[in-house]
Design an enzyme around this catalytic site. Structure first.
Site, short mmCIF file in Angstrom:
data_model
loop_
_atom_site.label_atom_id
_atom_site.label_comp_id
_atom_site.label_asym_id
_atom_site.label_seq_id
_atom_site.Cartn_x
_atom_site.Cartn_y
_atom_site.Cartn_z
N GLY A 102 30.85 -100.29 -24.23
CA GLY A 102 31.51 -101.14 -25.21
C GLY A 102 30.81 -101.04 -26.55
N GLU A 103 30.87 -102.10 -27.34
CA GLU A 103 30.26 -102.20 -28.67
C GLU A 103 30.94 -101.29 -29.71
OE1 GLU A 103 26.05 -101.44 -28.57
OE2 GLU A 103 25.68 -102.87 -26.95
N GLY A 104 31.91 -100.47 -29.30
CA GLY A 104 32.46 -99.45 -30.19
C GLY A 104 31.72 -98.14 -30.08
#
Length: 345
Positions: free
Chosen positions: A311-313
């Site tokens: 996640g987190e980009g």
């Protein structure tokens, strides 16, 4: 009903495709790199697109469903990771520095009150975490709307700061459960085919998550209005990411869709405004169960598969060099005419 969103430039797309066919290579030999360059051409309304300037916005919020034991980590990690983002210590911080990308963190629903963490951490808190979606609506429709607007505002800030490519990231313990529920609903899939390990739960944890998702979905029907679905089983950061994609599309700006949570947010955006998918590109295939089904429903094909589930980009940031290569090849390779190379007979 006519769309309220702009449409990528078809004339620029055709011009870019024609250029690809004139470059000194067999037609189609660069595969998806050709598709990437042509899509950016359509988005930028030019035959030869410019290298994009990426902006990464990480949306953070807590989830009441963690009370059910669906995560391997406690809810306190959400706030702790926001502080880590602010200090520059998270994976996405490293990647943002590598690519000189603007990075902003938006608190749309962290359960605790965060101290001032600098100008790149924005307080847009709608509520202090969602309610437990296993037993009640995660939020009200009004709160869902507020979270969508927080995402829209973040997209405008990024674009005003010079971004020409948007990336939304997530941070929220428990958010794979909410995302699985959204994917199950919008893709009409059973929980068993969508629920995955998230932060690393064991087999029993996966089964528990599936039961929680099934309990939440029992309150919905396929006719339930999309905003109500988001309010019932979604998350504040997921809603904000959906708003981020929608505002990017409204302003004619493409977004890279990251992993499982990002795909759930994109499904919400698609349900609210179907043509927004014309402005989305899937960066990678997540290890999370159900991610490919979500992308298929969106009509998106992931560029790479690095077996990520962070996640987190992070997955979206990792493909930025690939996009740059596609655009540079498109713009700087010689054509058969300019190089004096014989084309195929």
């Amino acid at each position: 009903m006519p769309t309220s969103l702009p449409i990528p430039d078809h004339i620029a797309l055709l011009a870019a495709q024609a250029r690809q066919n004139r470059l000194t290579k067999p037609t189609g030999s660069l595969g998806m790199l050709e598709d990437i360059a042509c899509r950016f051409a359509a988005w930028q309304q030019r035959e030869i697109p410019q290298l994009p300037h990426a902006a990464i916005t990480v949306f953070a919020a807590d989830h009441g469903v963690t009370a059910e034991g669906v995560s391997a980590y406690p809810s306190a990690v959400t706030a702790e990771m926001v502080k880590n983002f602010a200090a520059g210590g998270a994976a996405i911080c490293v990647l943002a520095r590598q690519h000189n990308a603007r990075l902003e963190v938006v608190d749309v629903g962290v359960a605790s009150t965060l101290p001032p963490l600098g100008e790149h951490v924005v307080d847009a808190k709608v509520m202090t975490g969602t309610h437990n979606l296993a037993v009640q609506a995660a939020m009200s429709r009004e709160q869902a709307q507020d979270a969508l607007e927080a995402g829209r505002a973040a997209a405008r800030r990024a674009i005003d700061a010079g971004a020409t490519l948007l990336i939304a990231g997530d941070m929220g313990i428990g958010n794979t459960t909410a995302s699985a529920a959204l994917i199950c609903h919008f893709c009409a899939l059973p929980a068993a085919t969508v629920v995955g390990r998230g932060t690393g739960v064991d087999d029993a944890g996966v089964q528990l998550k599936a039961r929680v998702v099934e309990a939440a979905l029992a309150r919905l029907t396929q006719d339930t209005e999309s905003l109500t679905v988001l309010a019932e089983v979604g998350g504040l950061e997921i809603a904000a990411m959906a708003g981020f994609y929608l505002e990017g599309a409204r302003l004619g700006m493409p977004s890279l869709v990251d992993g499982f949570i990002a795909a759930a947010a994109a499904l919400v955006a698609q349900a609210l405004e179907p043509d927004c998918t014309l402005w989305l590109m899937a960066s990678h295939r997540s290890q999370e169960t159900g991610h490919l089904a979500a992308l298929a429903h969106l009509g998106l094909i992931p560029l790479v598969d690095f077996r990520l589930r962070l996640g987190e980009g992070s997955g979206a940031a990792l493909v930025l060099p690939l996009i740059a290569s596609a655009i540079l090849l498109h713009g700087e390779m010689a054509t058969f005419d300019s190089a004096g190379v014989s084309d195929k007979a």
